[in-house]
Scaffold this motif. Structure first.
Motif, PDB file in Angstrom:
ATOM      1  N   GLY A 130       2.155   9.096  -9.014  1.00  0.00           N
ATOM      2  CA  GLY A 130       2.665   9.962 -10.067  1.00  0.00           C
ATOM      3  C   GLY A 130       2.652   9.283 -11.425  1.00  0.00           C
ATOM      4  O   GLY A 130       2.645   9.945 -12.455  1.00  0.00           O
ATOM      5  N   SER A 131       2.618   7.961 -11.440  1.00  0.00           N
ATOM      6  CA  SER A 131       2.536   7.234 -12.705  1.00  0.00           C
ATOM      7  C   SER A 131       1.068   6.974 -13.030  1.00  0.00           C
ATOM      8  O   SER A 131       0.214   6.951 -12.145  1.00  0.00           O
ATOM      9  N   GLU A 132       0.786   6.760 -14.284  1.00  0.00           N
ATOM     10  CA  GLU A 132      -0.611   6.541 -14.682  1.00  0.00           C
ATOM     11  C   GLU A 132      -1.167   5.259 -14.069  1.00  0.00           C
ATOM     12  O   GLU A 132      -2.289   5.246 -13.556  1.00  0.00           O
ATOM     13  N   ALA A 133      -0.391   4.189 -14.084  1.00  0.00           N
ATOM     14  CA  ALA A 133      -0.861   2.930 -13.505  1.00  0.00           C
ATOM     15  C   ALA A 133      -1.084   3.073 -12.000  1.00  0.00           C
ATOM     16  O   ALA A 133      -2.086   2.591 -11.470  1.00  0.00           O
ATOM     17  N   GLY A 134      -0.160   3.744 -11.324  1.00  0.00           N
ATOM     18  CA  GLY A 134      -0.308   3.960  -9.887  1.00  0.00           C
ATOM     19  C   GLY A 134      -1.513   4.816  -9.562  1.00  0.00           C
ATOM     20  O   GLY A 134      -2.269   4.532  -8.626  1.00  0.00           O
ATOM     21  N   ARG A 135      -1.714   5.865 -10.345  1.00  0.00           N
ATOM     22  CA  ARG A 135      -2.857   6.751 -10.127  1.00  0.00           C
ATOM     23  C   ARG A 135      -4.170   5.996 -10.343  1.00  0.00           C
ATOM     24  O   ARG A 135      -5.105   6.115  -9.551  1.00  0.00           O
ATOM     25  N   LEU A 155       0.830  -1.209   0.000  1.00  0.00           N
ATOM     26  CA  LEU A 155       0.000   0.000   0.000  1.00  0.00           C
ATOM     27  C   LEU A 155       0.864   1.258   0.000  1.00  0.00           C
ATOM     28  O   LEU A 155       0.541   2.237  -0.682  1.00  0.00           O
ATOM     29  N   ALA A 156       1.958   1.234   0.743  1.00  0.00           N
ATOM     30  CA  ALA A 156       2.863   2.390   0.750  1.00  0.00           C
ATOM     31  C   ALA A 156       3.475   2.587  -0.625  1.00  0.00           C
ATOM     32  O   ALA A 156       3.576   3.714  -1.117  1.00  0.00           O
ATOM     33  N   ALA A 157       3.877   1.498  -1.274  1.00  0.00           N
ATOM     34  CA  ALA A 157       4.437   1.594  -2.621  1.00  0.00           C
ATOM     35  C   ALA A 157       3.401   2.124  -3.597  1.00  0.00           C
ATOM     36  O   ALA A 157       3.709   2.964  -4.453  1.00  0.00           O
ATOM     37  N   LEU A 158       2.169   1.669  -3.449  1.00  0.00           N
ATOM     38  CA  LEU A 158       1.099   2.143  -4.320  1.00  0.00           C
ATOM     39  C   LEU A 158       0.852   3.630  -4.104  1.00  0.00           C
ATOM     40  O   LEU A 158       0.758   4.397  -5.063  1.00  0.00           O
ATOM     41  N   SER A 160       0.592  -3.015 -12.339  1.00  0.00           N
ATOM     42  CA  SER A 160       1.865  -2.482 -11.861  1.00  0.00           C
ATOM     43  C   SER A 160       3.046  -3.070 -12.616  1.00  0.00           C
ATOM     44  O   SER A 160       4.160  -2.582 -12.497  1.00  0.00           O
ATOM     45  N   GLY A 161       2.815  -4.107 -13.379  1.00  0.00           N
ATOM     46  CA  GLY A 161       3.902  -4.692 -14.155  1.00  0.00           C
ATOM     47  C   GLY A 161       4.692  -5.730 -13.397  1.00  0.00           C
ATOM     48  O   GLY A 161       5.640  -6.293 -13.917  1.00  0.00           O
ATOM     49  N   ARG A 174      35.323  19.012 -16.151  1.00  0.00           N
ATOM     50  CA  ARG A 174      34.140  19.853 -16.323  1.00  0.00           C
ATOM     51  C   ARG A 174      32.984  19.213 -15.569  1.00  0.00           C
ATOM     52  O   ARG A 174      32.678  18.041 -15.768  1.00  0.00           O
ATOM     53  N   ASP A 175      32.345  20.001 -14.707  1.00  0.00           N
ATOM     54  CA  ASP A 175      31.152  19.517 -14.017  1.00  0.00           C
ATOM     55  C   ASP A 175      29.969  19.658 -14.955  1.00  0.00           C
ATOM     56  O   ASP A 175      29.843  20.642 -15.680  1.00  0.00           O
ATOM     57  N   GLN A 176      29.132  18.684 -14.937  1.00  0.00           N
ATOM     58  CA  GLN A 176      27.983  18.672 -15.831  1.00  0.00           C
ATOM     59  C   GLN A 176      26.784  18.135 -15.084  1.00  0.00           C
ATOM     60  O   GLN A 176      26.873  17.095 -14.440  1.00  0.00           O
ATOM     61  N   ASP A 177      25.663  18.838 -15.147  1.00  0.00           N
ATOM     62  CA  ASP A 177      24.407  18.339 -14.581  1.00  0.00           C
ATOM     63  C   ASP A 177      23.602  17.727 -15.709  1.00  0.00           C
ATOM     64  O   ASP A 177      23.432  18.326 -16.761  1.00  0.00           O
ATOM     65  N   VAL A 178      23.125  16.526 -15.480  1.00  0.00           N
ATOM     66  CA  VAL A 178      22.295  15.865 -16.464  1.00  0.00           C
ATOM     67  C   VAL A 178      21.005  15.487 -15.741  1.00  0.00           C
ATOM     68  O   VAL A 178      21.031  14.782 -14.743  1.00  0.00           O
ATOM     69  N   THR A 179      19.903  15.999 -16.232  1.00  0.00           N
ATOM     70  CA  THR A 179      18.616  15.688 -15.626  1.00  0.00           C
ATOM     71  C   THR A 179      17.844  14.815 -16.592  1.00  0.00           C
ATOM     72  O   THR A 179      17.734  15.131 -17.756  1.00  0.00           O
ATOM     73  N   GLY A 180      17.320  13.707 -16.077  1.00  0.00           N
ATOM     74  CA  GLY A 180      16.562  12.799 -16.916  1.00  0.00           C
ATOM     75  C   GLY A 180      15.172  12.555 -16.359  1.00  0.00           C
ATOM     76  O   GLY A 180      14.972  12.554 -15.166  1.00  0.00           O
ATOM     77  N   ARG A 181      14.235  12.412 -17.229  1.00  0.00           N
ATOM     78  CA  ARG A 181      12.861  12.072 -16.837  1.00  0.00           C
ATOM     79  C   ARG A 181      12.436  10.869 -17.648  1.00  0.00           C
ATOM     80  O   ARG A 181      12.696  10.801 -18.836  1.00  0.00           O
ATOM     81  N   SER A 182      11.802   9.958 -16.983  1.00  0.00           N
ATOM     82  CA  SER A 182      11.275   8.793 -17.694  1.00  0.00           C
ATOM     83  C   SER A 182       9.922   8.452 -17.157  1.00  0.00           C
ATOM     84  O   SER A 182       9.489   8.930 -16.155  1.00  0.00           O
TER      85      SER A 182
END
Length: 152
Positions: free
Chosen positions: A17-22, A9-12, A105-106, A144-152
């Motif tokens: 934020g995901s469509e399946a979870g919502r 239930l906590a995981a759910l 949930s897969g 060189r410092d580099q920030d990489v932001t990813g969304r999936s």
């Protein structure tokens, strides 16, 4: 019916934020809001003040507000199990919801890496709003410092 654990239930609650979870969460909240078909004996005991049984609505709201709180997750799991024990129709609907929620949930995630990894490997499932702070070294020794932001 397979037990619905506090951890599940906590995981759910944390995955809304995901469509399946919502969708799974909306299904659970709709189920909990259905009228509670208490038996006559239970109604009488509650009227006497000897017994209080939750429909689960307060527990759903509490866990939705604080999905990482294990106390709220356990309270909801307990409320669902008690209500299912007292209301056969609810038990059947809850069991159907739980089977569907697990399917949507897969299931379990299995991540494998074989061979040599030079650098960092990130594995998992259902990631969002990730930020990686990396340092890149060029052949000239320039860092060189580099920030990489990813969304999936």
């Amino acid at each position: 019916m397979d037990p619905i654990t506090a951890a599940a239930l906590a995981a759910l609650a944390g995955s809304i934020g995901s469509e399946a979870g919502r969708n799974a969460w909306l299904g659970l909240t709709a189920l909990v809001r259905r009228p509670f078909r208490r038996s006559a004996a239970l109604e009488e005991a509650q009227e006497d003040g000897a017994l209080a049984v939750s429909s689960g609505e307060a527990e759903v709201a509490a866990l939705e507000g604080a999905p990482a709180d294990p106390v709220h997750a356990q309270a909801l799991a307990t409320a669902l199990h008690v209500r299912a024990a007292l209301d056969g129709e609810f038990r059947a609907l809850l069991d159907a919801w739980w089977r569907q929620a697990r399917t949507q949930s897969g299931g379990n995630v299995q991540n494998n890496i074989s061979g040599t990894v030079n650098g960092t490997a990130v594995q998992g499932r259902d990631h969002s709003n990730l930020t990686f702070h990396m340092t890149r070294t060029t052949g000239s020794g320039d860092h060189r410092d580099q920030d990489v932001t990813g969304r999936s």
